[in-house]
Design a protein around this motif. Structure first.
Motif, short mmCIF file in Angstrom:
data_model
loop_
_atom_site.label_atom_id
_atom_site.label_comp_id
_atom_site.label_asym_id
_atom_site.label_seq_id
_atom_site.Cartn_x
_atom_site.Cartn_y
_atom_site.Cartn_z
N ALA A 90 0.83 -1.20 0.00
CA ALA A 90 0.00 0.00 0.00
C ALA A 90 0.87 1.26 0.00
O ALA A 90 0.57 2.23 -0.69
CB ALA A 90 -0.93 -0.01 1.20
N HIS A 91 1.95 1.23 0.78
CA HIS A 91 2.86 2.38 0.84
C HIS A 91 3.51 2.63 -0.51
O HIS A 91 3.68 3.79 -0.93
CB HIS A 91 3.93 2.14 1.91
CG HIS A 91 4.90 3.28 2.06
ND1 HIS A 91 6.05 3.37 1.29
CD2 HIS A 91 4.88 4.39 2.84
CE1 HIS A 91 6.70 4.47 1.61
NE2 HIS A 91 6.02 5.10 2.55
N ARG A 92 3.84 1.57 -1.21
CA ARG A 92 4.49 1.73 -2.50
C ARG A 92 3.54 2.37 -3.51
O ARG A 92 3.94 3.19 -4.33
CB ARG A 92 4.97 0.37 -3.00
CG ARG A 92 5.89 0.48 -4.20
CD ARG A 92 6.58 -0.85 -4.45
NE ARG A 92 7.38 -0.77 -5.67
CZ ARG A 92 8.03 -1.82 -6.17
NH1 ARG A 92 7.99 -2.98 -5.55
NH2 ARG A 92 8.74 -1.70 -7.28
N TYR A 93 2.29 1.97 -3.46
CA TYR A 93 1.29 2.59 -4.33
C TYR A 93 1.12 4.07 -3.96
O TYR A 93 1.01 4.93 -4.83
CB TYR A 93 -0.04 1.86 -4.21
CG TYR A 93 -1.06 2.35 -5.20
CD1 TYR A 93 -1.21 1.75 -6.44
CD2 TYR A 93 -1.87 3.45 -4.91
CE1 TYR A 93 -2.13 2.22 -7.36
CE2 TYR A 93 -2.79 3.93 -5.81
CZ TYR A 93 -2.92 3.30 -7.04
OH TYR A 93 -3.83 3.78 -7.94
N ALA A 94 1.10 4.37 -2.66
CA ALA A 94 0.98 5.76 -2.22
C ALA A 94 2.17 6.58 -2.70
O ALA A 94 2.02 7.73 -3.10
CB ALA A 94 0.86 5.82 -0.70
N LYS A 95 3.36 5.98 -2.67
CA LYS A 95 4.57 6.70 -3.12
C LYS A 95 4.48 7.02 -4.61
O LYS A 95 4.87 8.12 -5.04
CB LYS A 95 5.81 5.84 -2.84
CG LYS A 95 7.13 6.51 -3.22
CD LYS A 95 7.39 7.75 -2.39
CE LYS A 95 8.80 8.31 -2.58
NZ LYS A 95 9.03 8.79 -3.97
N LEU A 96 3.97 6.09 -5.38
CA LEU A 96 3.80 6.36 -6.80
C LEU A 96 2.82 7.51 -7.01
O LEU A 96 3.08 8.43 -7.79
CB LEU A 96 3.29 5.11 -7.51
CG LEU A 96 2.86 5.31 -8.97
CD1 LEU A 96 4.04 5.69 -9.84
CD2 LEU A 96 2.17 4.06 -9.51
N ALA A 97 1.68 7.46 -6.32
CA ALA A 97 0.69 8.53 -6.45
C ALA A 97 1.27 9.87 -6.04
O ALA A 97 1.02 10.89 -6.67
CB ALA A 97 -0.54 8.20 -5.59
N ASP A 98 2.10 9.87 -5.00
CA ASP A 98 2.72 11.10 -4.52
C ASP A 98 3.68 11.68 -5.57
O ASP A 98 3.72 12.89 -5.79
CB ASP A 98 3.47 10.82 -3.22
CG ASP A 98 4.06 12.08 -2.60
OD1 ASP A 98 3.29 12.94 -2.15
OD2 ASP A 98 5.29 12.20 -2.57
N ASP A 99 4.43 10.81 -6.22
CA ASP A 99 5.41 11.26 -7.21
C ASP A 99 4.75 11.81 -8.46
O ASP A 99 5.13 12.89 -8.95
CB ASP A 99 6.33 10.10 -7.60
CG ASP A 99 7.42 9.85 -6.57
OD1 ASP A 99 7.62 10.71 -5.68
OD2 ASP A 99 8.08 8.79 -6.65
N ILE A 100 3.77 11.11 -8.98
CA ILE A 100 3.24 11.49 -10.29
C ILE A 100 2.09 12.47 -10.21
O ILE A 100 1.76 13.12 -11.21
CB ILE A 100 2.81 10.25 -11.11
CG1 ILE A 100 1.61 9.54 -10.47
CG2 ILE A 100 3.97 9.29 -11.29
CD1 ILE A 100 1.10 8.37 -11.27
N CYS A 101 1.46 12.61 -9.03
CA CYS A 101 0.30 13.48 -8.90
C CYS A 101 0.58 14.72 -8.07
O CYS A 101 -0.35 15.37 -7.58
CB CYS A 101 -0.88 12.72 -8.30
SG CYS A 101 -1.47 11.39 -9.35
#
Length: 490
Positions: A352-363
């Motif tokens: 879940a944290h890894r998905y959140a990190k992706l969202a944080d980077d690209i959004c």
């Protein structure tokens, strides 16, 4: 704000425009027509002055002038470097007066990630001006993206504010201008009693048109950067998505789907200034330490993604309750063979944290977070478990058109846009899986040997049971919050 704007556009403008306080630009305290003298009470030793390095040899007047070209984030960092720098910054009236009179504007700029785009001098010049930048009338509104004053009428009609909003959502200036120009032409000719489109519709059409004319990226060997550039994505968005650490997540879908995800996520966030929470509900949210262990006879499950999406859990008319139906996935974005209302969670916080990190980077500038829910062990046993071979079968059947609910080729898109199954699950793109003849051809990505175990809770009754049994057992941990989370008492 204006009657001719639909609700989406109205909400978008409310996030990007701020009413300025009444300030008299003739006030001597606000003028910056000459450098302020350094107070003798704050004069530092030669050692402190030397800590400015080569800048220390410059006269105060020149240092003040240079400082006005810095943005507020940079000048704040400069202020913290040494005593001499602090003394210099405190004598820059453009800085101190803006902080004094326009703190709300600075906070608003910070929230939408625009602080770094405007210099101290530019913000101050707008603060003490009077005229609307468009028509010359009295302007009382500040456009946060463009750092200009506007009157009410020009705020409602201004082209630049909308274009800047699209740029924040990930488009280049040229693409944003093209999207809004097409939207504006259509808007000026629509039937007032008919369908009224919004910017979101035109942006999605632009991306789909880019795929048709410029091509898409699907496989590992494709030129993803060129594909995303052809869809109008800004360089920083492309670079964020193409980070090596995000490769396995990125390969779950195509350049087109990621471009849509970035735009839709940021657009939704910009259009919802209060995250959809009522004042009563928001007032009850507090910051607490995350529980070290789940409550007795409970199991922790997780969901990572944009913060505003996860905060839907608290968007209940009854401000004292959670509402898991706000996180429902629905047709056609669902794999369920039983029901079209499901809430998905990941077993692993790391996923879940890894998905959140992706969202944080690209959004960016949208904040990301991880939702923690303590679910009774008895309810976990009622959930649908999706892992490894189960995932292969689900993906294969949906992509081959064999799902009896009639799901179209949206297939893996729900894993992306609705944050249904979290973490890097599929190592193949949508288009690749459509060509497979056997589910064993699908690659399931594992993290540290872990299976991509997901829990799916199906239907209204299950959501209501989650509401009743998990109320007061929900935490939202913002990225990099170091063990602290938002929490609301039952």
């Amino acid at each position: 704000m204006a009657e001719d704007m639909n609700s989406y556009e109205n909400a978008l403008i409310q996030r990007l425009v701020l009413r300025l306080p009444k300030i008299d630009p003739t006030d001597d305290n606000l003028k910056v027509d000459r450098p302020a003298a350094m107070s003798s009470s704050v004069t530092r030793s030669p050692d402190a002055s030397a800590s400015l390095g080569t800048l220390g040899v410059l006269p105060l007047e020149l240092l003040q002038h240079i400082s006005e070209f810095l943005d507020f984030r940079s000048i704040s960092r400069l202020k913290r470097t040494c005593l001499r720098a602090r003394d210099v910054v405190e004598t820059v009236l453009a800085y101190s007066r803006t902080v004094m009179y326009a703190a709300k504007a600075l906070a608003a700029l910070g929230k939408i990630g625009m602080m770094r785009y405007h210099s101290v001098g530019a913000i101050y010049a707008t603060l003490v001006s009077r005229e609307c930048a468009s028509c010359g009338a009295s302007g009382v509104y500040l456009s946060l993206p463009t750092c200009e004053r506007f009157c009410y009428d020009c705020v409602c009609k201004n082209h630049a504010i909308r274009v800047a909003a699209l740029e924040i959502c990930g488009f280049t200036s040229a693409a944003a201008d093209e999207i809004f120009s097409a939207y504006e032409i259509y808007r000026d000719n629509w039937d007032s009693n008919g369908f009224q489109p919004n910017l979101l519709d035109f942006a999605i059409q632009f991306i789909e048109g880019g795929v048709y004319h410029q091509g898409n990226a699907i496989a590992y060997g494709d030129d993803w950067d060129s594909a995303l550039e052809g869809l109008g994505m800004r360089p920083e968005k492309r670079q964020a998505l193409l980070k090596a650490e995000h490769t396995d997540l990125r390969m779950r879908d195509t350049a087109e789907m990621w471009a849509k995800y970035i735009f839709e996520t940021v657009y939704e966030w910009l259009s919802d200034p209060d995250d959809g929470l009522t004042r009563a509900s928001a007032a009850k949210i507090q910051t607490v330490a995350l529980p070290a262990t789940p409550p007795q006879d409970h199991v922790m499950v997780y969901k990572g993604g944009p913060l505003h999406y996860l905060k839907r859990i608290w968007r209940s008319r009854d401000s004292n309750r959670v509402d898991f139906s706000k996180l429902f996935s629905r047709l056609p974005t669902d794999f369920s063979p039983v029901d079209n209302k499901m809430v998905y969670f990941a077993e692993s916080k790391l996923w879940a944290h890894r998905y959140a990190k992706l969202a944080d980077d690209i959004c960016y500038p949208v904040p990301a977070a991880t939702l923690h829910v303590a679910v009774p062990s008895s309810m976990i046993n009622q959930a649908i478990r999706i892992a490894d071979e189960d995932f292969k079968q689900l993906a294969f059947k949906c992509l081959q058109g064999r799902n009896r609910l009639g799901i179209r080729r949206q297939n893996l898109r729900p894993y992306l846009e609705a944050s249904l199954l979290l973490g890097p699950v599929c190592g193949n793109s949508t288009a690749q899986v459509e060509e497979f003849t056997d589910p064993d051809q699908i690659t399931v990505v594992k993290m540290g040997g872990e299976e991509p175990l997901q829990y799916a809770f199906v239907g209204d009754e299950m959501a209501l049971e989650l509401n009743n049994k998990c109320n007061g057992k929900v935490w939202i941990e913002e990225l990099n919050s170091q063990g602290m989370a938002m929490y609301r008492e039952a």
